[in-house]
Motif scaffolding. Structure first.
Motif, PDB file in Angstrom:
ATOM      1  N   ARG A 131       1.757   3.337   0.776  1.00  0.00           N
ATOM      2  CA  ARG A 131       0.593   2.462   0.838  1.00  0.00           C
ATOM      3  C   ARG A 131       0.517   1.571  -0.393  1.00  0.00           C
ATOM      4  NH1 ARG A 131      -5.374   4.900   1.698  1.00  0.00           N
ATOM      5  NH2 ARG A 131      -4.891   5.931  -0.262  1.00  0.00           N
TER       6      ARG A 131
ATOM      7  N   ASN B 263       0.908  -2.505   0.081  1.00  0.00           N
ATOM      8  CA  ASN B 263      -0.236  -3.362  -0.240  1.00  0.00           C
ATOM      9  C   ASN B 263       0.066  -4.301  -1.399  1.00  0.00           C
ATOM     10  OD1 ASN B 263      -2.723  -2.878   1.482  1.00  0.00           O
ATOM     11  ND2 ASN B 263      -2.109  -0.781   1.034  1.00  0.00           N
TER      12      ASN B 263
ATOM     13  N   PHE C 285      -0.986  -0.450   6.414  1.00  0.00           N
ATOM     14  CA  PHE C 285      -1.370  -0.546   4.999  1.00  0.00           C
ATOM     15  C   PHE C 285      -2.325   0.554   4.557  1.00  0.00           C
ATOM     16  CE2 PHE C 285      -0.515  -4.830   6.673  1.00  0.00           C
ATOM     17  CZ  PHE C 285       0.606  -5.119   5.925  1.00  0.00           C
TER      18      PHE C 285
END
Length: 384
Positions: free
Chosen positions: A14, A18, A376
């Motif tokens: 993640r 991101n 995400f």
């Protein structure tokens, strides 16, 4: 949540995804420097993401010391998301890449607004969208559906939709059983806000509000980077604040709601009453564009009324910016200038900037973002 190797890997995924979403192509060395992860951890995660075709290497760029580090980037084109925005008489349908860029669009006419009728219309639209984009079903990573009403996104349940007469409906599960793909659902304004958070005007803000003015009025709140749903999945229902006690009947069954006195259907109907005609939206739009005094006065009054209540929301939650969307953005300054003046009049301290961010198919792209957000945020499991 107790930490383990699986959790750490998911968190690292993640973090890297991101960062790439916000910055674009970044070298492995820079990923390690910015995230604080070890080079070995970055290499492991990037290799895993490349194996899944979620990340791809881009062309090397020369640096100041002459080296040519190879940047990695999200492989937005490799996977697909489907978005469906449910309306009273139609469904806005879109097939997108992982950046919610439309690859194929269509509007499906709906004559049966039962859950079964809507699900059948969605199922029939999927092969048409894939054929239009010349893509394969195996590339679909998920389906997002936005529903006007109160939605429990975690459990995939439409708690109520006065527009369709639905209550406590496990829509996500019902659809997933028919299309055999992961399904995410939420209300339409929250879906718009998620698209703004991922790829729109809200992407660089941790706290913002997404105001939508169209057939209804809603204001989704993004607080500390997450949609605030409230304890009963009913947060952000700005359109159902009582604005005129005992006033016009709202679709929710109550009287005097803000949307019953300021949303597009009210503005169009009020213009028709003044003119003594059966109005259409096109008639009202044309009159406003031509400078018709009645149309401009109606827009002035609606904007002022919305701004008055929006100020209360700002005073309570202190967002950094207000992102405005919805079909009524088409009216431009005739609606937004009185909204801003009224808002400023009633603000206590903060004065957030108002940014409009609305393009054709924004509703459906928001629905598709319900699916892409799972890439995400590993904690957002499909609800169907």
């Amino acid at each position: 949540m107790r930490g383990n190797a699986s959790t750490s890997r998911a968190l690292n995924r993640r973090l890297i995804l991101n960062l790439l979403r916000n910055r674009g192509p970044v070298s492995r060395a820079e990923l390690a420097s910015v995230t604080g992860l070890s080079p070995a951890a970055v290499t492991f995660v990037v290799t895993e993401l490349m194996d899944e075709a979620l990340v791809v290497e881009r062309e090397a760029v020369a640096s100041s010391n002459g080296r040519r580090p190879i940047p990695v980037d999200i492989n937005y084109e490799a996977h697909l998301a489907l978005g469906f925005k449910l309306n009273r008489n139609s469904i806005d349908c879109v097939l997108t890449d992982l950046a919610t860029s439309p690859l194929a669009t269509l509007q499906a006419t709906v004559t049966d607004i039962t859950p079964e009728g809507m699900i059948e219309a969605i199922r029939d639209a999927i092969p048409r969208l894939l054929a239009q984009a010349m893509r394969d079903e195996k590339d679909i990573m998920g389906i997002g559906v936005s529903i006007p009403g109160e939605v429990d996104p975690r459990n995939g349940v439409c708690l109520q939709s006065p527009r369709f007469g639905w209550r406590d409906l496990p829509f996500a599960e019902m659809l997933a059983e028919r299309v055999h793909a992961p399904v995410w659902i939420d209300d339409d304004v929250n879906a718009f806000a998620i698209a703004q958070k991922l790829f729109g005007a809200g992407r660089n803000h941790r706290n913002f509000a997404a105001l939508a003015i169209g057939a209804g009025i809603g204001c989704s709140l993004v607080l500390n980077g997450d949609i605030y749903h409230g304890s009963n999945s009913a947060a952000g229902k700005l359109g159902h604040i009582t604005s005129v006690p005992g006033g016009e009947l709202c679709e929710c069954g109550r009287r005097g709601c803000l949307m019953a006195h300021a949303a597009e259907p009210y503005m169009i109907a009020e213009w028709g009453r003044r003119r003594g005609v059966e109005p259409t939206r096109d008639d009202f739009v044309a009159s406003a564009a031509a400078g018709d005094e009645d149309a401009l006065e109606i827009l002035e009054n609606a904007g002022s009324r919305i701004g008055r209540h929006l100020a209360d929301l700002i005073n309570l939650f202190d967002p950094e910016v207000i992102v405005v969307g919805g079909e009524a953005v088409q009216f431009g300054d005739a609606l937004l200038d009185p909204l801003k003046r009224s808002m400023d009049q009633f603000l206590f301290f903060s004065k957030p900037e108002i940014q409009t961010d609305w393009v054709p198919r924004s509703w459906a792209r928001g629905a598709a973002a319900l699916a892409t957000q799972g890439i995400f945020d590993f904690e957002r499991m499909p609800s169907g």
